[in-house]
Design an enzyme around this catalytic site. Structure first.
Site, short mmCIF file in Angstrom:
data_model
loop_
_atom_site.label_atom_id
_atom_site.label_comp_id
_atom_site.label_asym_id
_atom_site.label_seq_id
_atom_site.Cartn_x
_atom_site.Cartn_y
_atom_site.Cartn_z
N GLU A 25 53.18 58.75 74.43
CA GLU A 25 52.27 59.50 74.78
C GLU A 25 52.00 60.43 73.90
O GLU A 25 50.93 61.25 74.15
CB GLU A 25 51.81 59.63 76.53
CG GLU A 25 52.81 58.50 77.49
CD GLU A 25 52.53 59.15 79.24
OE1 GLU A 25 51.90 59.21 80.27
OE2 GLU A 25 54.19 59.86 79.23
N GLU A 63 56.99 52.80 82.78
CA GLU A 63 57.48 53.15 83.66
C GLU A 63 56.94 51.94 84.94
O GLU A 63 57.43 52.29 85.73
CB GLU A 63 56.57 54.11 83.75
CG GLU A 63 56.64 55.60 82.96
CD GLU A 63 55.78 55.30 81.49
OE1 GLU A 63 56.21 56.57 80.63
OE2 GLU A 63 55.70 53.88 80.99
#
Length: 258
Positions: free
Chosen positions: A112, A132
């Site tokens: 990210e 995730e």
């Protein structure tokens, strides 16, 4: 000197380069919640520092980062978690060009952060993933949105909904990274890009970054209007006059960022 949680910053004043290195030995450079707050503050400071022309974000050792400090999420408040995307977007908000120098693991918040950078140069041993979903969660620091905008919705779903790892060859093919080199050539590849950027007018680079980021997902008419306003503004700068005069005189321009 500020003490950072799990990273350090080094300055190369001659080249105007600030290098942020994620460095947590034994934990694959994990990025804590505190580090995210500190990174946001640091990028804001670097953006205002006239001595800094470019910023490099990298990891110590053989990995960029394997991601966040997973256990801390069970203790963090919803309000703390709601700030994650803002903090991780700091490289994108920084007016200076930001390069992500990647090798080894680039997972979770590591990817990210890299997605929020302007350039991603990777060693051919890199592995990129947003895993995730395997923890019953989704990427929460901009990963769902930036990945889809960079590689397309279908590819983003394939990576995120399966928690799938992507290697260097595929990452280059789908536009997730801009260059792939052997690990031993990574420093040289980053230095080449830094040298190229250092020869360009900093104000024009800043304005180009802002226009691209702000208008990318907006209507074409809005983007064209913003581009036109920025183009007109740059017409008034000393750097533009220097660029034109140097071109006509067939000499190397000397840009001063004003």
């Amino acid at each position: 000197m500020t003490e950072y949680d799990g990273f350090r910053v080094d300055w190369d004043d001659r080249r105007g380069v600030a290098t942020i290195t994620l460095d947590v030995p034994g934990k694959l450079n994990r990025v804590s919640l505190q580090a995210r707050d500190q990174l946001a503050e640091l990028f804001a400071q670097l953006g205002k520092d006239e001595k800094v022309r470019t910023v490099v974000l990298t990891g110590a050792g053989a990995a960029f980062t394997a991601g966040g400090d997973v256990g801390s999420f069970l203790e963090a408040s919803p309000e703390e978690l709601s700030r994650l995307a803002w903090n991780v977007a700091a490289p994108e908000r920084c007016p200076k060009p930001v390069l992500a120098k990647l090798r080894g693991y680039c997972f979770g918040v590591g990817l990210e952060l890299a997605l929020a950078c302007d350039f991603r140069i990777a060693a051919d041993d890199v592995e990129l993933a947003l895993p995730e979903v395997k923890l019953g969660m989704i990427p929460g620091s901009g990963g769902t949105q930036r990945l889809a905008r960079i590689v397309g919705l279908g590819r983003a779903k394939d990576m995120i909904m399966r928690g799938r790892r992507v290697g260097a060859e595929e990452a280059l093919r789908i536009g997730l990274v801009s260059e792939v080199v052997p690990p031993g050539e990574l420093d040289a590849a980053v230095d080449r890009l830094l040298e190229e950027l250092s020869a360009l007018p900093p104000l024009a680079l800043e304005v180009a970054k802002r226009v691209l980021n702000l208008a990318y997902e907006g209507p074409l008419e809005l983007g064209l209007e913003l581009e036109g306003l920025a183009y007109g503004f740059l017409r008034t700068t000393d750097d533009f006059r220097e660029g034109v005069e140097a071109f006509l005189a067939k000499r190397k321009p000397e840009f001063r960022g004003r």
